[in-house]
Enzyme design. Sequence first.
Site, PDB file in Angstrom:
ATOM      1  N   ARG A 148      16.022  35.769  45.313  1.00  0.00           N
ATOM      2  CA  ARG A 148      16.524  35.374  46.643  1.00  0.00           C
ATOM      3  C   ARG A 148      16.198  36.430  47.691  1.00  0.00           C
ATOM      4  NH1 ARG A 148      19.186  32.855  42.724  1.00  0.00           N
ATOM      5  NH2 ARG A 148      20.430  30.967  43.089  1.00  0.00           N
ATOM      6  N   GLN A 197      20.271  26.425  41.087  1.00  0.00           N
ATOM      7  CA  GLN A 197      18.887  26.297  41.556  1.00  0.00           C
ATOM      8  C   GLN A 197      18.741  25.090  42.468  1.00  0.00           C
ATOM      9  OE1 GLN A 197      16.448  26.284  38.021  1.00  0.00           O
ATOM     10  NE2 GLN A 197      16.980  28.402  37.509  1.00  0.00           N
ATOM     11  N   ASP A 204      23.806  31.312  31.162  1.00  0.00           N
ATOM     12  CA  ASP A 204      22.702  32.027  30.506  1.00  0.00           C
ATOM     13  C   ASP A 204      23.170  32.865  29.315  1.00  0.00           C
ATOM     14  OD1 ASP A 204      20.880  30.971  32.281  1.00  0.00           O
ATOM     15  OD2 ASP A 204      21.049  32.646  33.678  1.00  0.00           O
ATOM     16  N   ARG A 206      15.878  34.918  26.464  1.00  0.00           N
ATOM     17  CA  ARG A 206      17.262  35.104  26.005  1.00  0.00           C
ATOM     18  C   ARG A 206      17.432  34.727  24.529  1.00  0.00           C
ATOM     19  NH1 ARG A 206      19.190  36.757  30.788  1.00  0.00           N
ATOM     20  NH2 ARG A 206      18.691  35.486  32.593  1.00  0.00           N
TER      21      ARG A 206
HETATM   22  C1  S3P Z   1      19.855  30.553  38.309  1.00  0.00           C
HETATM   23  C2  S3P Z   1      20.576  29.429  38.021  1.00  0.00           C
HETATM   24  C3  S3P Z   1      20.794  28.934  36.659  1.00  0.00           C
HETATM   25  C4  S3P Z   1      20.430  29.988  35.610  1.00  0.00           C
HETATM   26  C5  S3P Z   1      19.159  30.707  35.920  1.00  0.00           C
HETATM   27  C6  S3P Z   1      19.260  31.392  37.267  1.00  0.00           C
HETATM   28  C7  S3P Z   1      19.703  30.944  39.720  1.00  0.00           C
HETATM   29  O1  S3P Z   1      19.958  27.815  36.451  1.00  0.00           O
HETATM   30  O2  S3P Z   1      20.336  29.395  34.337  1.00  0.00           O
HETATM   31  O3  S3P Z   1      18.850  31.667  34.944  1.00  0.00           O
HETATM   32  O4  S3P Z   1      19.280  32.086  39.994  1.00  0.00           O
HETATM   33  O5  S3P Z   1      20.002  30.120  40.606  1.00  0.00           O
HETATM   34  P1  S3P Z   1      20.419  26.306  36.833  1.00  0.00           P
HETATM   35  O6  S3P Z   1      20.472  26.199  38.299  1.00  0.00           O
HETATM   36  O7  S3P Z   1      19.337  25.439  36.241  1.00  0.00           O
HETATM   37  O8  S3P Z   1      21.748  26.124  36.151  1.00  0.00           O
END
Ligand code: S3P
Length: 448
Positions: free
Chosen positions: A33, A176, A327, A403
């Site tokens: 970000r 995400q 995660d 992971r």
């Molecule tokens: C993340 C959101 C999660 C996570 C990923 C990082 C992020 O995914 O599993 O490692 O930085 O927004 P999802 O949005 O698919 O849950």
Amino acid sequence: MSGHGTPIPMTSRTGGALAGVAEVPGDKSISHRALILGAMAVGETTITGLLEGEDVLDTAKAMRAFGAEVTRDDDGTWHVHGVGVGGFAEPDQVIDCGNSGTGVRLIMGAMATCPITATFTGDASLNKRPMARVTDPLALFGAQAIGRSGGRLPMTIVGAADPVPVTYAVPVPSAQVKSAVLLAGLNAPGQTVVIEKEATRDHTERMLAGFGATVTTEETNEGRVITLTGQPELTPQAIAVPRDPSSAAFPVCAALIVPGSDVLVPGIGLNPTRAGLFTTLREMGADLTYENEREEGGEPVADLRARYSPEMKGILVPAHRAASMIDEYPILCAVAANATGKTMMEGVKELRVKESDRIAAMADGLRACGVTVADGDDWMEVTGMGPGKVPGGATCASHLDHRIAMSFLVLGMSTLAPVSVDDGSPIATSFPIFEPLMTALGAKVERT
Ligand code: S3P
């Protein structure tokens, strides 16, 4: 298609106690970000503590392809000269996001309301993952997506020349997806609203506010309602990326299951949308304490101290906690196998569409190591064998998933016989110093 090159088989085994200070790298979510928002600001953003893992480096490369200037000083400080909201240039090459779902989905969102076209691809893992969850809401802004069957990469996004703002209820708990919609909303006029039933990590909202956007979050009966006012001028920031709780999970959990261990993991963000694993471990009876609790950059931070915890019991991990530790289920499985009694994990369907199907990958590898596992579409149950009683002695497939690889290597630090993974190379995507860091604590982990 990109890949991870030559597989790196790795093995871990029991050794002495783990002891010392584990300084884990910067937060992956915040690092992506920082680069993307820096590229959308006008002027120079500086970033310290950026995670220099493959996923984030791919996002840095992508931001250059969209016209931002991204440079790194020898001391590890990054500089991003942004092009402003709506200022992305059209890339002249395919954007390769490697292994990173976060990278590709956030960047698709950021460019979807610019009058440009971009084509995205990734490695064999990323090219299997669902993208319709982002391209569906991006279509509401006026963007078009043309990809492979099942909404998979490679995929071309034709950005909306005349975007409209959107109100979107996110159908799956996904930061995400939420973030892709908010980033797209930046270049739409008026207010873009995202509604999420379950709270997911809120770094995008916090950072957008930090960059000067008007963004509000309201808790309602329908869930969290996030409202962003479009077309702000984002002001460049000096960002100090905190250390990643998802990486901290590995030395913390290793210390809990290796006899005699006492490990300090300093400076870890305990944002409630990320800290579910630590709550779970404490409920199981882990000797895990928060020292020197403080606030840094508006986020709660503490030094985590983890000591060997042979008294841990299996528990029910409730579905409502899933988003805050999504995660961390693979590494929780390694701890659960060393606890007494069953650990039931509910509401974990999203694990099926991560870098691998993490329910299947963990269940297969744990069974190969002699652990009883039951699983269904949306749940998983590990029967603990008690401290140090897991047989091990298997080679587990990592399925291009960092992971999964790290979780089995941590498990092998506690098992009766060594545990191997077929390929540890994906570890470089998120935790490039995993091997030297664990070795410095006293762990026996090596390339084989
Ligand atoms: C993340 C959101 C999660 C996570 C990923 C990082 C992020 O995914 O599993 O490692 O930085 O927004 P999802 O949005 O698919 O849950």
